[in-house]
Structures are given as structure tokens and as C-alpha cells.
Design a protein around this motif. Structure first.
Motif: not given
Length: 177
Positions: A70-89
Motif C-alpha cells: 500500500w505505501y508503495k502504491v500510495l507513493d506512485r499515486i501521489i508523488v511528493g513529500r510536501d504538506k499537500t501530498a502528505a495530506f492527500k496520502k
């Protein structure tokens, strides 16, 4: 403490998938020990070792693999580690994965405990809603921090350490009569 951490990091770099799954299984098993000893107050004489082994197996066979993928898939669906990406994840994690993951966890743990399909269904009807609501009290904030600060390879192990108490609760919920 520094030496074990270095060994763990070395093993994670060489065998991340295996180590993440072993970490999940070990910590889910440890959570069951905490559940039996601190919550249920069984005492070591009445400790159900088979239950602890079953819960560790749930961590190895279900929790580790599902969350690792799941964490690998999530990183492919939503790219990045900024605040917006973290919130979307976090939103995807909590509203796409968590409801299904928790239902399956309760079902798998109950099935490993030898319960019939009827008993598993009754357990889900009785405990699922409270488990999911409790999840929403804890995990959204933890996951935002996890997705924002933690590299992918360390997410599952970190979450499993944080989840020691959560898994204690899940073990209690999955095994209470």
C-alpha cells in the motif's frame, strides 16, 4: 542502541521487503503480549501463547505485506513529500484503505483463531464500527507526519512501532469474546 539501529538499517537496505514484513509480524505479536498482560491482565501463567503466535502470523501474512504494498502504491499515486501530498496520502490511506484493512484484519485474526464464518460476521457487526471510529481518533495525524517526514522504506517499520499500542487494541478487539 546505536549498533542495533545500524544493523537494522543495513538489513533494511539489503532486504527491505523481508525486514518490513518481519518487523510487522514481530510487533503485532508483541502487541498481543501487551494486550494479554496489560489490558486483559491474564498473567504469564495464563498467557495464551498460541494466540500470540497467531497474531504474529497475522502480522507476517496480512499486515506487513498489505501495508508494505500500500505505501508503495500510495507513493506512485501521489508523488511528493510536501504538506499537500502528505495530506492527500493520509486521506487516501484513511478513507480508501483503513475501512477495508480493519474489516479484513478482524476477519483474518478471527479466522486464524478458529472462528466460523458466522462468528466472524457477528464479530464484524459488533466490533467493526467502534474499531473504525477509534482508528480515526489516532491515525490521521500520525499518517500525515509519517508521509511528510519519513522515507518510504521506513514507513512500515515506523508505523508498526507507533502501532504497538494500536495493535494491542486490535488484538484485544479481535480476540475478545
Amino acid at each position: 542502541m546505536a549498533m542495533p539501529w545500524r544493523v537494522y538499517q543495513m538489513m533494511m537496505s539489503k532486504h527491505p521487503w523481508k525486514i518490513q514484513i518481519l518487523t510487522a509480524g514481530t510487533l503485532v505479536g508483541c502487541s498481543d503480549v501487551v494486550s494479554q498482560q496489560l489490558i486483559e491482565r491474564r498473567g504469564f501463567a495464563n498467557h495464551d501463547t498460541k494466540r500470540t503466535i497467531r497474531m504474529a502470523a497475522v502480522g507476517l501474512i496480512y499486515v506487513g505485506p498489505v501495508l508494505g504494498v500500500w505505501y508503495k502504491v500510495l507513493d506512485r499515486i501521489i508523488v511528493g513529500r510536501d504538506k499537500t501530498a502528505a495530506f492527500k496520502k493520509m486521506l487516501l490511506d484513511q478513507f480508501a484503505l483503513a475501512p477495508c484493512f480493519l474489516a479484513c484484519f478482524l476477519a483474518v485474526a478471527s479466522a486464524f483463531g478458529g472462528h466460523s464464518s458466522e462468528e466472524i460476521w457477528l464479530k464484524l457487526k459488533k466490533d467493526y464500527k467502534d474499531t473504525l471510529i477509534s482508528n480515526y481518533y489516532i491515525w490521521p495525524a500520525v499518517q500525515v507526519l509519517n508521509f511528510y517526514f519519513v522515507p518510504l522504506v521506513y514507513r512500515l517499520p515506523l508505523i508498526q512501532v507507533v502501532a504497538l499500542m494500536w495493535n494491542t487494541y486490535l488484538s484485544w478487539m479481535a480476540n475478545k469474546i
